[in-house]
Write a protein that holds these residues in place. Sequence first.
Motif, short mmCIF file in Angstrom:
data_model
loop_
_atom_site.label_atom_id
_atom_site.label_comp_id
_atom_site.label_asym_id
_atom_site.label_seq_id
_atom_site.Cartn_x
_atom_site.Cartn_y
_atom_site.Cartn_z
N LEU A 558 0.81 -1.05 -0.13
CA LEU A 558 -0.06 -0.02 0.13
C LEU A 558 0.95 1.12 -0.15
O LEU A 558 0.47 2.16 -0.83
N LEU A 559 1.95 1.18 0.68
CA LEU A 559 2.77 2.59 0.86
C LEU A 559 3.58 2.70 -0.42
O LEU A 559 3.95 3.74 -0.97
N ARG A 560 3.76 1.58 -1.26
CA ARG A 560 4.52 1.86 -2.51
C ARG A 560 3.64 2.50 -3.45
O ARG A 560 4.25 3.31 -4.35
N SER A 561 2.40 2.22 -3.20
CA SER A 561 1.37 2.81 -4.34
C SER A 561 1.04 4.41 -3.75
O SER A 561 0.59 5.21 -4.35
N ARG A 562 0.90 4.53 -2.23
CA ARG A 562 0.34 5.81 -1.81
C ARG A 562 1.71 6.00 -0.76
O ARG A 562 1.40 5.98 0.35
N PRO A 563 2.72 6.63 -1.13
CA PRO A 563 3.65 6.95 -0.04
C PRO A 563 3.06 7.95 0.97
O PRO A 563 3.74 7.96 2.25
N GLU A 564 2.15 8.73 0.67
CA GLU A 564 1.64 9.88 1.81
C GLU A 564 1.13 9.33 2.96
O GLU A 564 1.11 9.59 4.17
#
Length: 739
Positions: A558-564
Amino acid sequence: MEEFYLTEEADACTAAGKCEENKKHQSNKRAAATEERLLLHNQHPMKPWQHARARVKENVRCVWGILGSVGSVEWYCLGALGVLTALISFFMDLCVGKLLKAHSWLYNELQGYRLLQFLCWTLYPASLCTLSTMFSHSVCPQSAGSGLPEVRTMLLGLDMPDFLSLSNLFAKVVGLTCTLAAGSAVFLGKVSPFIHLSTMVGAFLDRLCVSIRGEEPRGQNGMLVAAAAVGVASCFGAPISGVLFSIEATCTLFSVRNYCCCFFAAATGALTFRLLAVWNREQETVQALFKTSFSTDLPYYAPEILVFALLGLLCGAVARLFMHSFRWSLLFIRTNRVVSRMLATEKSFYSGMVAFILGTITFPHGAGQLMAAKLSMKQLLASLLDRQQWQVLSQNVSVMVPQKGHETLWLEWSPAGTSVFYTLGVFLIMKLWLLVLASTLPLPAGYFMPIFIYGAAIGRLVGEGLAYMFPNGIHSGSSSCLINPGGYALAGAAAFSGAVTHTVSPAILVLELTGQSTHAAPTLLAVLLANAVARSCRRPSLYDALSLVKQLPHLPSLLRSRPEMSDVQIGQVWCSQEVDPERGSRAPPQVEAVLEKQAGVREVHLVLTAYPGTQFPVVDSHESRILLGSVHRLELESFLHHQTEGHNELQLADGCSVQPVPVHISAESTVQQAYGVMSVLGVPQLYVTDHGRLRGIITWPQMQKIITCLAKEERMQISEQHNEPVQTWNADVCRNDTL
């Protein structure tokens, strides 16, 4: 007279009663004696060959003592993991080869009967795919798919027992065998499912190892990490790339102490797999699976490095196109009502229908003749790695073509004199969307080998084009070197597969797979450039996309697609929040199972009865909630066992040892930090404190809910810290396409 008869009658009754009592007493004595003899017999049973059995037991103890002095039980389990996984891989390939040979024989026997050949070509893979879907979903529905996203989630600490069961192992083996036997018409592989298979074998051996040691399971399971490496090594006979690929694709956090264990298990599996091939007389000795014969004197000239770099950029661009199509297909089958309803109720019919469509398109007497449809997956890769220039061979009729061996496989790429550029172009265009269509099948299947072959086709097309432009090779001074299209196919396979999976280890895999080290530097360059293009704009990899679509609690995906989302705090997304009337804001939920240090037998008994956890927090009092530590469930059970009804006034601190909590976090900590702590330490729960006061407990199910809420991009109510008014966090900032 009457009194005399009555007295005599009473004496007779008394004598009869005494006689009956004596009989009962004797019967009870005989029963007791019999029971005593049975007990003695059970204690000292009469077993045959007692002396021989005693010698065998003594020898076993002696051998086990010697083995125990050489190495621990864990190392023997790692060796058994490699051997068992290699056996499964070899016999699976053997069965698949027999089924493919039977299909080829039946198709050739129907030569001249075009309709019967069409039915044979289409119904054979359709039946196998239908059987694979029916069997896998009937025995264990979790066996469908690749299984690698679930393995990545389990390696981070989440407990998913259904994905490690023996029924899943059995269903995966049978289903994957049927899928691979469908041939290149379906165009699916076995690497990812086999990693899942190896993990299931590793989980079983880990339980065996724990039972032998008599210890509790450890937080970090090194056996599962090694099993992921063995899965790759047992498919290709490549131990080094197997370990590296397992680290890159499955492990977000890798413990260095598992490094040697992974290499030992992977080397054992790879060596066993290759020795079984020698035993089956497939090879004369242990060697590479796809042995090539590239020139070692002058494999390429320096100007060709630029072409390899351009090949890497091209593979990265095509990988982005493939991933876009792949994500679109996954979203389509989940949002389209007709397809989603069919996948929910008629999975077998859907698999058979899609396999029939794939077989129709790849029929050799139709469009299949332009895609080398008659070649199997191994033959496709072996032909693409050929060092000969196909365009020159197809134009030079004076070349004597041998009748046997892999050197004739190029003829399938030039049917009836068709240009190899045309067939390679058709192959790349058609296989792109055919692979996307095949990836929707609800059966055990992998995608690494198809994308590996697809990348080899890209490299082959570039190599053939360069050889056409420079038929006499590239001149440098007085020497010249002919273009080797097989070297470009080697680099293309590594670059495209590495770009799709966001890994660099395919550069090492192609070297172990072919035994060719001459193209190591340009292959690595192509892989790095392809990864740079594929990772741009924060696009997820193949396995990240699968984790997101399946809504698995895998936070790194999830963080790779949405780092924010890495800045989201625990207090902002705490599930099941309740309103605190005194503060007028939302507060974290009350702790469910908390013990005071003055807790008595009644409180401890209620907590143990209500909650099945293994660790329970201990606070100074329920009013202050100062966290003192935690106590294990076994300590509490022992505390209850040693108490009597007259000693209920004893307190918890008097009979249990309260262990300090090594790590606890605050509500201001981010979800990423909490997830990392739980994954690294392998703890089932994490305590949230505020200035030493216990505010709550985060367990893996709660962490799964938090990640699911983030993945679904739902609107969640949050409160700012430091007693600020309630604000609403608008999840629409992440409303863009997560995939």
